[in-house]
Motif scaffolding. Structure first.
Motif, PDB file in Angstrom:
ATOM      1  N   TRP A   1     -16.993  65.782  31.513  1.00 15.07           N
ATOM      2  CA  TRP A   1     -17.322  64.854  30.419  1.00 15.07           C
ATOM      3  C   TRP A   1     -17.177  63.407  30.881  1.00 15.07           C
ATOM      4  CZ3 TRP A   1     -14.006  61.191  28.637  1.00 15.07           C
ATOM      5  CH2 TRP A   1     -12.658  61.330  28.964  1.00 15.07           C
ATOM      6  N   PHE A   2     -16.209  63.149  31.766  1.00 19.44           N
ATOM      7  CA  PHE A   2     -16.011  61.789  32.249  1.00 19.44           C
ATOM      8  C   PHE A   2     -17.164  61.359  33.160  1.00 19.44           C
ATOM      9  CE2 PHE A   2     -13.831  58.489  34.832  1.00 19.44           C
ATOM     10  CZ  PHE A   2     -13.540  57.620  33.789  1.00 19.44           C
ATOM     11  N   GLY A   3     -17.640  62.278  33.991  1.00 18.76           N
ATOM     12  CA  GLY A   3     -18.806  61.987  34.832  1.00 18.76           C
ATOM     13  C   GLY A   3     -20.049  61.747  33.993  1.00 18.76           C
ATOM     14  N   ASP A   4     -20.212  62.560  32.947  1.00 20.68           N
ATOM     15  CA  ASP A   4     -21.337  62.352  32.035  1.00 20.68           C
ATOM     16  C   ASP A   4     -21.250  60.988  31.352  1.00 20.68           C
ATOM     17  OD1 ASP A   4     -22.447  64.797  32.628  1.00 20.68           O
ATOM     18  OD2 ASP A   4     -21.572  65.817  30.885  1.00 20.68           O
ATOM     19  N   LEU A   5     -20.048  60.604  30.970  1.00 26.74           N
ATOM     20  CA  LEU A   5     -19.852  59.294  30.341  1.00 26.74           C
ATOM     21  C   LEU A   5     -20.214  58.169  31.309  1.00 26.74           C
ATOM     22  CD1 LEU A   5     -18.800  57.612  27.919  1.00 26.74           C
ATOM     23  CD2 LEU A   5     -16.549  57.713  29.008  1.00 26.74           C
ATOM     24  N   ILE A   6     -19.771  58.293  32.551  1.00 24.68           N
ATOM     25  CA  ILE A   6     -20.074  57.263  33.553  1.00 24.68           C
ATOM     26  C   ILE A   6     -21.582  57.164  33.782  1.00 24.68           C
ATOM     27  CG2 ILE A   6     -19.888  56.683  36.010  1.00 24.68           C
ATOM     28  CD1 ILE A   6     -17.002  57.692  35.897  1.00 24.68           C
ATOM     29  N   PHE A   7     -22.252  58.301  33.880  1.00 21.90           N
ATOM     30  CA  PHE A   7     -23.699  58.261  34.120  1.00 21.90           C
ATOM     31  C   PHE A   7     -24.469  57.763  32.898  1.00 21.90           C
ATOM     32  CE2 PHE A   7     -23.066  61.461  37.651  1.00 21.90           C
ATOM     33  CZ  PHE A   7     -23.324  60.539  38.642  1.00 21.90           C
ATOM     34  N   THR A   8     -23.991  58.080  31.700  1.00 19.01           N
ATOM     35  CA  THR A   8     -24.631  57.570  30.496  1.00 19.01           C
ATOM     36  C   THR A   8     -24.481  56.053  30.409  1.00 19.01           C
ATOM     37  OG1 THR A   8     -24.215  59.642  29.335  1.00 19.01           O
ATOM     38  CG2 THR A   8     -24.697  57.713  27.973  1.00 19.01           C
ATOM     39  N   LEU A   9     -23.273  55.566  30.668  1.00 17.95           N
ATOM     40  CA  LEU A   9     -23.057  54.121  30.659  1.00 17.95           C
ATOM     41  C   LEU A   9     -23.821  53.435  31.786  1.00 17.95           C
ATOM     42  CD1 LEU A   9     -19.255  53.937  29.764  1.00 17.95           C
ATOM     43  CD2 LEU A   9     -21.218  53.414  28.295  1.00 17.95           C
ATOM     44  N   SER A  10     -23.955  54.126  32.916  1.00 22.29           N
ATOM     45  CA  SER A  10     -24.733  53.568  34.024  1.00 22.29           C
ATOM     46  C   SER A  10     -26.212  53.479  33.665  1.00 22.29           C
ATOM     47  CB  SER A  10     -24.554  54.407  35.288  1.00 22.29           C
ATOM     48  OG  SER A  10     -23.248  54.300  35.771  1.00 22.29           O
ATOM     49  N   ALA A  11     -26.713  54.480  32.946  1.00 20.17           N
ATOM     50  CA  ALA A  11     -28.115  54.438  32.507  1.00 20.17           C
ATOM     51  C   ALA A  11     -28.322  53.268  31.549  1.00 20.17           C
ATOM     52  CB  ALA A  11     -28.506  55.754  31.835  1.00 20.17           C
ATOM     53  N   TRP A  12     -27.378  53.092  30.604  1.00 21.57           N
ATOM     54  CA  TRP A  12     -27.491  51.954  29.698  1.00 21.57           C
ATOM     55  C   TRP A  12     -27.417  50.638  30.476  1.00 21.57           C
ATOM     56  CZ3 TRP A  12     -23.788  48.140  28.756  1.00 21.57           C
ATOM     57  CH2 TRP A  12     -24.183  47.186  27.828  1.00 21.57           C
ATOM     58  N   ALA A  13     -26.477  50.546  31.417  1.00 21.51           N
ATOM     59  CA  ALA A  13     -26.321  49.317  32.205  1.00 21.51           C
ATOM     60  C   ALA A  13     -27.578  49.027  33.016  1.00 21.51           C
ATOM     61  CB  ALA A  13     -25.106  49.432  33.125  1.00 21.51           C
ATOM     62  N   LEU A  14     -28.181  50.071  33.543  1.00 23.52           N
ATOM     63  CA  LEU A  14     -29.401  49.885  34.324  1.00 23.52           C
ATOM     64  C   LEU A  14     -30.526  49.346  33.447  1.00 23.52           C
ATOM     65  CD1 LEU A  14     -30.655  50.326  37.144  1.00 23.52           C
ATOM     66  CD2 LEU A  14     -31.434  52.534  36.316  1.00 23.52           C
ATOM     67  N   TRP A  15     -30.748  49.924  32.282  1.00 28.30           N
ATOM     68  CA  TRP A  15     -31.782  49.440  31.370  1.00 28.30           C
ATOM     69  C   TRP A  15     -31.467  48.039  30.874  1.00 28.30           C
ATOM     70  CZ3 TRP A  15     -36.302  51.161  31.765  1.00 28.30           C
ATOM     71  CH2 TRP A  15     -36.584  52.506  31.949  1.00 28.30           C
ATOM     72  N   TYR A  16     -30.209  47.807  30.525  1.00 26.06           N
ATOM     73  CA  TYR A  16     -29.821  46.492  30.030  1.00 26.06           C
ATOM     74  C   TYR A  16     -30.053  45.425  31.100  1.00 26.06           C
ATOM     75  CZ  TYR A  16     -27.237  42.689  27.990  1.00 26.06           C
ATOM     76  OH  TYR A  16     -26.909  41.465  27.484  1.00 26.06           O
TER      77      TYR A  16
END
Length: 129
Positions: free
Chosen positions: A70-85
Motif C-alpha cells: 500500500w505504501f508503494g502504491d501511495l508513492i506511485f500515485t503521488l508520483s503520478a500526480w506530481a508528474l502531471w502537476y
C-alpha cells in the motif's frame, strides 16, 4: 527619509499572516518546486526495483513486496500526480515566457487549471493503468 521616521515593513513575503496573504500563483510556484523534487522519490523506487530484478530473486522479492504494498502504491500515485502537476505547471510557465497570461485573473485561472487538471489526469492515469 528626510524627516527621520522609519516605516515598519515586513522583512520577507514569507511572513504569512497579517503581513502577507498567500496567493494561488505563489502556492502553485512552490508546489512546482516541491513536486519536481518529490519525483525523485518515485524514480529512486523504480530504479531500486529494476536493480533488484537484475540482482537476483531474493532481492527482487524484497523490492517487489515493497513496491506492490500500500505504501508503494501511495508513492506511485503521488508520483503520478506530481508528474502531471509538474508538466502542467511547466506548460503554464511556457505560456508566461511567451508574454501571455500574465494578467492577475488569467494567471489565477491558469493556476486552477494546473491544480484541477493534475488531479483529473492522475485519476485518468490510475483508471487506465
Amino acid at each position: 527619509m528626510a524627516d527621520g521616521k522609519r516605516v515598519e515593513r515586513p522583512l520577507s513575503p514569507f511572513m504569512i499572516g497579517p503581513y502577507y496573504r498567500p496567493q494561488l500563483t505563489s502556492i502553485t510556484s512552490i508546489l512546482t518546486r516541491i513536486t519536481g523534487n518529490g519525483l525523485i522519490v518515485g524514480v529512486v523506487l523504480v530504479v531500486w526495483w529494476l536493480l533488484a530484478a537484475a540482482a537476483g530473486p531474493e532481492y527482487f522479492a524484497t523490492a517487489d513486496a515493497f513496491v506492490t504494498s500500500w505504501f508503494g502504491d501511495l508513492i506511485f500515485t503521488l508520483s503520478a500526480w506530481a508528474l502531471w502537476y509538474h508538466y502542467l505547471a511547466g506548460l503554464r510557465h511556457l505560456i508566461w515566457d511567451s508574454g501571455r497570461g500574465l494578467e492577475i485573473g488569467t494567471a489565477e485561472t491558469l493556476g486552477w487549471i494546473v491544480v484541477v487538471g493534475s488531479v483529473v489526469l492522475t485519476l485518468i492515469t490510475i483508471f487506465i493503468v
